[in-house]
Design a protein around this motif. Structure first.
Motif, PDB file in Angstrom:
ATOM      1  N   VAL A 185       0.866  -1.180   0.000  1.00 16.85           N
ATOM      2  CA  VAL A 185       0.000   0.000   0.000  1.00 16.85           C
ATOM      3  C   VAL A 185       0.900   1.226   0.000  1.00 16.85           C
ATOM      4  O   VAL A 185       1.747   1.390   0.890  1.00 16.85           O
ATOM      5  N   PHE A 186       0.730   2.080  -1.003  1.00 12.72           N
ATOM      6  CA  PHE A 186       1.649   3.209  -1.235  1.00 12.72           C
ATOM      7  C   PHE A 186       0.911   4.526  -1.031  1.00 12.72           C
ATOM      8  O   PHE A 186      -0.122   4.784  -1.662  1.00 12.72           O
ATOM      9  N   GLY A 187       1.465   5.385  -0.160  1.00 16.90           N
ATOM     10  CA  GLY A 187       0.877   6.704   0.088  1.00 16.90           C
ATOM     11  C   GLY A 187       1.418   7.748  -0.868  1.00 16.90           C
ATOM     12  O   GLY A 187       2.626   7.922  -0.987  1.00 16.90           O
ATOM     13  N   GLU A 188       0.514   8.436  -1.565  1.00 15.17           N
ATOM     14  CA  GLU A 188       0.911   9.472  -2.526  1.00 15.17           C
ATOM     15  C   GLU A 188      -0.030  10.661  -2.391  1.00 15.17           C
ATOM     16  O   GLU A 188      -1.222  10.489  -2.141  1.00 15.17           O
ATOM     17  N   TYR A 189       0.499  11.866  -2.548  1.00 14.18           N
ATOM     18  CA  TYR A 189      -0.381  13.035  -2.453  1.00 14.18           C
ATOM     19  C   TYR A 189      -1.176  13.215  -3.739  1.00 14.18           C
ATOM     20  O   TYR A 189      -0.706  12.849  -4.820  1.00 14.18           O
ATOM     21  N   PRO A 190      -2.388  13.736  -3.636  1.00 17.72           N
ATOM     22  CA  PRO A 190      -3.334  13.690  -4.755  1.00 17.72           C
ATOM     23  C   PRO A 190      -2.859  14.354  -6.042  1.00 17.72           C
ATOM     24  O   PRO A 190      -3.282  13.953  -7.129  1.00 17.72           O
ATOM     25  N   ASP A 191      -1.978  15.337  -5.926  1.00 15.71           N
ATOM     26  CA  ASP A 191      -1.557  16.053  -7.128  1.00 15.71           C
ATOM     27  C   ASP A 191      -0.314  15.468  -7.766  1.00 15.71           C
ATOM     28  O   ASP A 191       0.281  16.081  -8.647  1.00 15.71           O
ATOM     29  N   ASN A 192       0.111  14.305  -7.295  1.00 13.05           N
ATOM     30  CA  ASN A 192       1.286  13.694  -7.914  1.00 13.05           C
ATOM     31  C   ASN A 192       0.982  12.271  -8.360  1.00 13.05           C
ATOM     32  O   ASN A 192       1.753  11.358  -8.120  1.00 13.05           O
ATOM     33  N   LEU A 193      -0.151  12.115  -9.028  1.00 12.53           N
ATOM     34  CA  LEU A 193      -0.530  10.794  -9.521  1.00 12.53           C
ATOM     35  C   LEU A 193      -0.143  10.612 -10.976  1.00 12.53           C
ATOM     36  O   LEU A 193       0.357   9.562 -11.359  1.00 12.53           O
ATOM     37  N   GLY A 195       1.616  11.979 -14.840  1.00 18.53           N
ATOM     38  CA  GLY A 195       2.714  12.727 -15.431  1.00 18.53           C
ATOM     39  C   GLY A 195       4.079  12.334 -14.913  1.00 18.53           C
ATOM     40  O   GLY A 195       4.234  11.387 -14.133  1.00 18.53           O
ATOM     41  N   ALA A 196       5.097  13.079 -15.382  1.00 19.41           N
ATOM     42  CA  ALA A 196       6.468  12.823 -14.964  1.00 19.41           C
ATOM     43  C   ALA A 196       6.577  12.968 -13.462  1.00 19.41           C
ATOM     44  O   ALA A 196       6.037  13.916 -12.884  1.00 19.41           O
ATOM     45  N   LEU A 197       7.248  12.022 -12.821  1.00 16.75           N
ATOM     46  CA  LEU A 197       7.455  11.997 -11.367  1.00 16.75           C
ATOM     47  C   LEU A 197       6.214  11.574 -10.603  1.00 16.75           C
ATOM     48  O   LEU A 197       6.205  11.555  -9.376  1.00 16.75           O
ATOM     49  N   GLY A 198       5.143  11.265 -11.324  1.00 15.17           N
ATOM     50  CA  GLY A 198       3.897  10.874 -10.670  1.00 15.17           C
ATOM     51  C   GLY A 198       3.872   9.413 -10.266  1.00 15.17           C
ATOM     52  O   GLY A 198       4.700   8.595 -10.717  1.00 15.17           O
ATOM     53  N   TYR A 199       2.910   9.060  -9.420  1.00 18.62           N
ATOM     54  CA  TYR A 199       2.794   7.708  -8.867  1.00 18.62           C
ATOM     55  C   TYR A 199       2.697   6.647  -9.969  1.00 18.62           C
ATOM     56  O   TYR A 199       3.430   5.650  -9.967  1.00 18.62           O
ATOM     57  N   HIS A 200       1.787   6.839 -10.911  1.00 17.16           N
ATOM     58  CA  HIS A 200       1.534   5.797 -11.913  1.00 17.16           C
ATOM     59  C   HIS A 200       2.775   5.539 -12.768  1.00 17.16           C
ATOM     60  O   HIS A 200       3.094   4.383 -13.084  1.00 17.16           O
ATOM     61  N   ASP A 201       3.490   6.593 -13.130  1.00 23.80           N
ATOM     62  CA  ASP A 201       4.693   6.416 -13.931  1.00 23.80           C
ATOM     63  C   ASP A 201       5.806   5.770 -13.108  1.00 23.80           C
ATOM     64  O   ASP A 201       6.588   4.961 -13.628  1.00 23.80           O
ATOM     65  N   MET A 202       5.864   6.118 -11.827  1.00 28.24           N
ATOM     66  CA  MET A 202       6.902   5.550 -10.957  1.00 28.24           C
ATOM     67  C   MET A 202       6.715   4.041 -10.806  1.00 28.24           C
ATOM     68  O   MET A 202       7.673   3.274 -10.943  1.00 28.24           O
ATOM     69  N   VAL A 203       5.480   3.599 -10.505  1.00 28.17           N
ATOM     70  CA  VAL A 203       5.279   2.155 -10.309  1.00 28.17           C
ATOM     71  C   VAL A 203       5.501   1.393 -11.620  1.00 28.17           C
ATOM     72  O   VAL A 203       5.987   0.253 -11.618  1.00 28.17           O
ATOM     73  N   LYS A 204       5.185   2.034 -12.737  1.00 28.84           N
ATOM     74  CA  LYS A 204       5.438   1.402 -14.037  1.00 28.84           C
ATOM     75  C   LYS A 204       6.941   1.303 -14.287  1.00 28.84           C
ATOM     76  O   LYS A 204       7.440   0.258 -14.737  1.00 28.84           O
ATOM     77  N   SER A 205       7.664   2.393 -13.993  1.00 30.23           N
ATOM     78  CA  SER A 205       9.104   2.416 -14.231  1.00 30.23           C
ATOM     79  C   SER A 205       9.814   1.361 -13.404  1.00 30.23           C
ATOM     80  O   SER A 205      10.767   0.719 -13.879  1.00 30.23           O
ATOM     81  N   TYR A 206       9.359   1.169 -12.162  1.00 31.40           N
ATOM     82  CA  TYR A 206       9.999   0.199 -11.273  1.00 31.40           C
ATOM     83  C   TYR A 206       9.327  -1.177 -11.303  1.00 31.40           C
ATOM     84  O   TYR A 206       9.736  -2.075 -10.567  1.00 31.40           O
ATOM     85  N   LYS A 214      -2.965   4.743  -2.006  1.00 30.74           N
ATOM     86  CA  LYS A 214      -3.754   5.433  -0.981  1.00 30.74           C
ATOM     87  C   LYS A 214      -3.352   6.914  -1.031  1.00 30.74           C
ATOM     88  O   LYS A 214      -2.197   7.254  -0.767  1.00 30.74           O
ATOM     89  N   THR A 215      -4.278   7.782  -1.401  1.00 32.49           N
ATOM     90  CA  THR A 215      -3.950   9.202  -1.514  1.00 32.49           C
ATOM     91  C   THR A 215      -3.990   9.861  -0.136  1.00 32.49           C
ATOM     92  O   THR A 215      -4.898   9.631   0.667  1.00 32.49           O
ATOM     93  N   LEU A 216      -2.982  10.696   0.098  1.00 28.06           N
ATOM     94  CA  LEU A 216      -2.829  11.382   1.381  1.00 28.06           C
ATOM     95  C   LEU A 216      -2.372  12.807   1.127  1.00 28.06           C
ATOM     96  O   LEU A 216      -1.499  13.037   0.275  1.00 28.06           O
ATOM     97  N   ASN A 217      -2.910  13.753   1.880  1.00 29.86           N
ATOM     98  CA  ASN A 217      -2.398  15.115   1.768  1.00 29.86           C
ATOM     99  C   ASN A 217      -0.952  15.164   2.231  1.00 29.86           C
ATOM    100  O   ASN A 217      -0.520  14.377   3.088  1.00 29.86           O
ATOM    101  N   ILE A 218      -0.192  16.103   1.676  1.00 26.65           N
ATOM    102  CA  ILE A 218       1.218  16.250   2.043  1.00 26.65           C
ATOM    103  C   ILE A 218       1.327  16.451   3.550  1.00 26.65           C
ATOM    104  O   ILE A 218       0.606  17.255   4.144  1.00 26.65           O
ATOM    105  N   GLY A 219       2.236  15.717   4.172  1.00 29.52           N
ATOM    106  CA  GLY A 219       2.451  15.824   5.617  1.00 29.52           C
ATOM    107  C   GLY A 219       1.817  14.696   6.402  1.00 29.52           C
ATOM    108  O   GLY A 219       2.189  14.453   7.545  1.00 29.52           O
TER     109      GLY A 219
END
Length: 322
Positions: A185-193, A195-206, A214-219
């Motif tokens: 289960v991976f925590g990511e902030y809603p505005d970084n899902l 595009g480049a550096l976003g969650y979906h691209d990161m999990v694909k790249s790795y 699981k979306t979480l506000n920063i902090g």
């Protein structure tokens, strides 16, 4: 690294401000900036006398703590040096503030060098060191009538954090190793899902094919990690919560998150209008922004609850800029 920062306001209201915590925080900050002042490498005094008729410079900043502080540092240092300056904070994400710059609504803003390449230039590959990242980002901006001034020593990079016990249980050292843990289960902030550096691209790249978002506000990533609500989370390397310890950063072996020093992006005609002393002021401020300095100032705002303007004022005075 999409440093949109929406949701940071929830951090600012999460910690209740009381007179006692504020007083303790103020004393801690004074000690902190005094120590930083002793370490600071002053790059020479800059004196720019006010020039009647010189246009007001409008500085922009994105919607999170670090940007508010840097915006205030630029504004106060330039104002002290005799320039007319207006600061507009909370402008928005990278694409929004870039649009404000290119449309002339603002004249400059602090940006992360890797973000310029990965988000704005949409580079298919990124350099393997900070200097090349800066040079390529500057080259890109200069095709648009803009330029970059000197970069900061500090970087604020995205990183993947886990709890040490989780890393030990599954033998995790790198982001790729998350595959060893099975379902994550991976925590990511809603505005970084996206595009480049976003969650979906990161999990694909790795190749993280068994990852639940699981979306979480920063902090809020740290609380979620502490309570076992997520197994891994996207964090910022200058976040004061990360500096408290208790988390393991997984190695980014693909260099996915790039190099992220900060440099002012400014219209070239603004530099010409304001004269050479203008860039010298900003370069002097940026030279002082080490990892330690930025982490301490972020802590003063997010945890101690001092205003960004107050933190900037204390830092500049402690370092004899104003």
């Amino acid at each position: 690294m999409n440093r949109a920062g929406e949701g940071t306001s929830s951090i600012r209201t999460a910690t209740r401000r009381t007179p006692s915590t504020r007083a303790r925080g103020a004393r801690a900050l004074v000690a902190g900036v005094a120590a930083l002042a002793a370490l600071a490498a002053l790059t020479g005094c800059t004196s720019a006398a006010a020039a009647p008729g010189r246009p007001t410079v409008v500085i922009g900043a994105k919607q999170f703590t670090e940007q508010w502080i840097i915006g205030e540092l630029y504004k106060q240092a330039l104002t002290d040096a005799g320039y007319d300056v207006e600061l507009k904070s909370n402008i928005g994400s990278t694409n929004i503030i870039d649009g404000a710059l290119t449309s002339g609504q603002i004249d400059l803003y602090p940006e992360y060098t890797g973000v310029i390449l990965q988000v704005l230039a949409e580079a298919k590959s990124v350099p393997t060191n900070a200097a090349d990242t800066f040079n390529e980002a500057k080259k890109f901006q200069e095709t648009r009538g803009l330029t970059l001034l000197k970069p900061t020593p500090f970087q604020n990079r995205n990183a993947v954090a886990v709890k040490p016990a989780f890393a030990k249980e599954h033998g995790l050292k790198t982001i790729s190793d998350l595959k060893k843990a099975g379902h994550v289960v991976f925590g990511e902030y809603p505005d970084n899902l996206e595009g480049a550096l976003g969650y979906h691209d990161m999990v694909k790249s790795y190749g993280l094919n068994d990852t639940e978002l699981k979306t979480l506000n920063i902090g809020l990533q740290y609380t979620a990690l502490d309570h076992g609500q997520v197994d891994a989370a996207d964090v910022f390397t200058t976040d004061p919560q990360l500096a408290k310890g208790g988390y393991k950063i997984l190695e980014d072996t693909k260099g996915y998150y790039g190099f992220q020093n900060v440099a002012p992006v400014v219209h070239r005609d603004v530099l010409k209008e304001q004269g050479p002393g203008f860039a010298k002021v900003l370069n002097r401020v940026d030279a002082l922004l080490t990892d330690q300095a930025v982490r301490e100032m972020n802590r003063a705002v997010d945890t101690v609850r001092l205003a960004p303007s107050e933190v900037a004022d204390r830092f500049l005075r402690a370092n004899h800029v104003t």
